[in-house]
Design a protein around this motif. Structure first.
Motif, PDB file in Angstrom:
ATOM      1  N   GLN A 142     -89.976  76.532 -37.106  1.00  0.00           N
ATOM      2  CA  GLN A 142     -89.538  75.295 -37.747  1.00  0.00           C
ATOM      3  C   GLN A 142     -88.021  75.304 -37.950  1.00  0.00           C
ATOM      4  N   ALA A 143     -87.485  76.442 -38.375  1.00  0.00           N
ATOM      5  CA  ALA A 143     -86.040  76.555 -38.581  1.00  0.00           C
ATOM      6  C   ALA A 143     -85.296  76.361 -37.264  1.00  0.00           C
ATOM      7  N   ALA A 144     -85.853  76.896 -36.187  1.00  0.00           N
ATOM      8  CA  ALA A 144     -85.234  76.728 -34.871  1.00  0.00           C
ATOM      9  C   ALA A 144     -85.257  75.258 -34.457  1.00  0.00           C
ATOM     10  N   GLN A 145     -86.387  74.605 -34.693  1.00  0.00           N
ATOM     11  CA  GLN A 145     -86.482  73.181 -34.374  1.00  0.00           C
ATOM     12  C   GLN A 145     -85.492  72.366 -35.193  1.00  0.00           C
ATOM     13  N   ASN A 146     -85.355  72.700 -36.470  1.00  0.00           N
ATOM     14  CA  ASN A 146     -84.416  71.988 -37.330  1.00  0.00           C
ATOM     15  C   ASN A 146     -82.985  72.080 -36.796  1.00  0.00           C
ATOM     16  N   ALA A 147     -82.671  73.212 -36.160  1.00  0.00           N
ATOM     17  CA  ALA A 147     -81.323  73.439 -35.639  1.00  0.00           C
ATOM     18  C   ALA A 147     -81.180  72.999 -34.183  1.00  0.00           C
ATOM     19  N   GLY A 148     -82.256  72.456 -33.630  1.00  0.00           N
ATOM     20  CA  GLY A 148     -82.205  72.015 -32.233  1.00  0.00           C
ATOM     21  C   GLY A 148     -82.254  73.138 -31.227  1.00  0.00           C
ATOM     22  N   VAL A 149     -82.794  74.281 -31.654  1.00  0.00           N
ATOM     23  CA  VAL A 149     -82.896  75.455 -30.783  1.00  0.00           C
ATOM     24  C   VAL A 149     -84.225  75.442 -30.028  1.00  0.00           C
ATOM     25  N   THR A 150     -84.182  75.658 -28.746  1.00  0.00           N
ATOM     26  CA  THR A 150     -85.397  75.740 -27.930  1.00  0.00           C
ATOM     27  C   THR A 150     -85.328  76.977 -27.036  1.00  0.00           C
ATOM     28  N   SER A 194     -87.076  78.340 -23.374  1.00  0.00           N
ATOM     29  CA  SER A 194     -87.889  77.948 -22.219  1.00  0.00           C
ATOM     30  C   SER A 194     -88.805  79.084 -21.773  1.00  0.00           C
ATOM     31  N   ARG A 195     -89.831  78.712 -21.042  1.00  0.00           N
ATOM     32  CA  ARG A 195     -90.743  79.710 -20.487  1.00  0.00           C
ATOM     33  C   ARG A 195     -89.989  80.648 -19.546  1.00  0.00           C
ATOM     34  N   LYS A 196     -89.015  80.105 -18.830  1.00  0.00           N
ATOM     35  CA  LYS A 196     -88.219  80.908 -17.898  1.00  0.00           C
ATOM     36  C   LYS A 196     -87.446  81.996 -18.631  1.00  0.00           C
ATOM     37  N   GLU A 197     -86.934  81.680 -19.817  1.00  0.00           N
ATOM     38  CA  GLU A 197     -86.194  82.663 -20.606  1.00  0.00           C
ATOM     39  C   GLU A 197     -87.114  83.793 -21.069  1.00  0.00           C
ATOM     40  N   VAL A 198     -88.326  83.432 -21.462  1.00  0.00           N
ATOM     41  CA  VAL A 198     -89.291  84.444 -21.893  1.00  0.00           C
ATOM     42  C   VAL A 198     -89.656  85.349 -20.727  1.00  0.00           C
ATOM     43  N   THR A 199     -89.920  84.746 -19.571  1.00  0.00           N
ATOM     44  CA  THR A 199     -90.299  85.513 -18.381  1.00  0.00           C
ATOM     45  C   THR A 199     -89.182  86.466 -17.965  1.00  0.00           C
ATOM     46  N   ARG A 200     -87.943  85.973 -18.007  1.00  0.00           N
ATOM     47  CA  ARG A 200     -86.799  86.805 -17.621  1.00  0.00           C
ATOM     48  C   ARG A 200     -86.619  87.975 -18.586  1.00  0.00           C
ATOM     49  N   THR A 201     -86.773  87.703 -19.884  1.00  0.00           N
ATOM     50  CA  THR A 201     -86.630  88.763 -20.887  1.00  0.00           C
ATOM     51  C   THR A 201     -87.710  89.822 -20.716  1.00  0.00           C
ATOM     52  N   ARG A 202     -88.938  89.374 -20.461  1.00  0.00           N
ATOM     53  CA  ARG A 202     -90.024  90.340 -20.281  1.00  0.00           C
ATOM     54  C   ARG A 202     -89.795  91.177 -19.025  1.00  0.00           C
ATOM     55  N   ALA A 203     -89.343  90.545 -17.957  1.00  0.00           N
ATOM     56  CA  ALA A 203     -89.090  91.277 -16.712  1.00  0.00           C
ATOM     57  C   ALA A 203     -88.033  92.359 -16.928  1.00  0.00           C
ATOM     58  N   ASN A 204     -87.009  92.044 -17.700  1.00  0.00           N
ATOM     59  CA  ASN A 204     -85.964  93.038 -17.992  1.00  0.00           C
ATOM     60  C   ASN A 204     -86.533  94.217 -18.772  1.00  0.00           C
ATOM     61  N   ALA A 256     -85.085  83.410 -32.692  1.00  0.00           N
ATOM     62  CA  ALA A 256     -84.320  83.984 -33.797  1.00  0.00           C
ATOM     63  C   ALA A 256     -82.889  84.292 -33.369  1.00  0.00           C
ATOM     64  N   GLN A 257     -82.726  84.883 -32.191  1.00  0.00           N
ATOM     65  CA  GLN A 257     -81.397  85.228 -31.702  1.00  0.00           C
ATOM     66  C   GLN A 257     -80.548  83.982 -31.463  1.00  0.00           C
ATOM     67  N   LYS A 258     -81.152  82.957 -30.857  1.00  0.00           N
ATOM     68  CA  LYS A 258     -80.411  81.732 -30.564  1.00  0.00           C
ATOM     69  C   LYS A 258     -80.088  80.950 -31.841  1.00  0.00           C
ATOM     70  N   LEU A 259     -80.996  80.973 -32.803  1.00  0.00           N
ATOM     71  CA  LEU A 259     -80.745  80.314 -34.078  1.00  0.00           C
ATOM     72  C   LEU A 259     -79.576  80.995 -34.788  1.00  0.00           C
ATOM     73  N   ALA A 260     -79.596  82.332 -34.834  1.00  0.00           N
ATOM     74  CA  ALA A 260     -78.515  83.076 -35.476  1.00  0.00           C
ATOM     75  C   ALA A 260     -77.182  82.786 -34.795  1.00  0.00           C
ATOM     76  N   ALA A 261     -77.188  82.764 -33.470  1.00  0.00           N
ATOM     77  CA  ALA A 261     -75.955  82.497 -32.729  1.00  0.00           C
ATOM     78  C   ALA A 261     -75.420  81.102 -33.039  1.00  0.00           C
ATOM     79  N   LYS A 262     -76.314  80.134 -33.140  1.00  0.00           N
ATOM     80  CA  LYS A 262     -75.888  78.770 -33.441  1.00  0.00           C
ATOM     81  C   LYS A 262     -75.300  78.674 -34.837  1.00  0.00           C
TER      82      LYS A 262
END
Length: 215
Positions: A94-102, A104-114, A150-156
């Motif tokens: 909810q906090a991420a949505q409030n800040a306009g943070v999203t 993507s599935r591609k980001e999750v897939t890339r992070t898991r692959a790493n 969480a990381q993107k929200l903190a960065a924003k």
């Protein structure tokens, strides 16, 4: 009647009377719910299923019976811990949505692959997530999405996930969601973004009265 016996009966009678009242109040407000987070209900069945997922993963990872029993003993508060995390996950989203943070599935897939390309591969990833975070294999992608949020929200917010601004954003989300836990699991503290044990003053008062009578 002996004083100790009379006190024991008094305490038992009070427990028998008050416990159904607590359950009834919760059931009437949110039947079958372990928690209500905004418009989202976390049912007792969903919570139990999540606990089963973790226990099943632990059993698969620890084949020795003695070691498994030790693992169970070390995670005796698993149900409450998982409920805390389930609620906090929704607060973070909810906090991420409030800040306009999203995320993507591609980001999750890339992070898991790493992560899977690290020494030990998939097995090391699954074992590490289970041991460190209590996350079973089938929930890793879901957890990665939340960590990225969480990381993107903190960065924003111009901070990191340990910074006051980050946790203040979560507290704001907690308050707006008006989180309500089933009394058996405690209450939700929006300032701390954490579950706290319920205070039962009627039990303390009866216990104190019983101690005075038997003194």
């Amino acid at each position: 009647m002996h004083r100790r016996r009379r006190t024991a009966l008094l305490l038992a009678a009070t427990l028998a009377t008050a416990a159904p009242l607590l359950t009834a109040c919760s059931d009437e407000a949110h039947p079958g719910a372990a928690a209500v987070v905004g418009d989202d209900r976390i049912t007792v069945s969903q919570l139990e299923n999540r606990v089963t997922e973790v226990r099943t993963a632990q059993r698969a990872a620890v084949t020795d019976d003695a070691q498994y029993e030790q693992t169970i003993a070390q995670s005796g508060g698993l149900t409450r811990e998982i409920l805390n995390n389930m609620v906090l996950d929704r607060v973070l989203h909810q906090a991420a949505q409030n800040a306009g943070v999203t995320v993507s599935r591609k980001e999750v897939t890339r992070t898991r692959a790493n992560l899977e390309n690290q020494p030990g591969g998939v097995k090391a990833l699954e074992a590490g997530w289970l041991q460190q975070y209590g996350i079973p294999p089938q929930r890793i992608d879901e957890n990665l999405r939340l960590q990225l949020e969480a990381q993107k929200l903190a960065a924003k917010l111009g901070t990191d996930t340990s910074g006051p601004a980050f946790w203040a954003a979560l507290s704001d989300a907690s308050k707006k969601l008006d989180i309500d836990l089933n009394p058996r699991y405690g209450t939700w503290d929006a300032k701390k973004n954490s579950r706290v044990e319920a205070k039962l003053p009627w039990l303390r008062q009866v216990t104190q009265a019983g101690s005075q009578e038997t003194a």
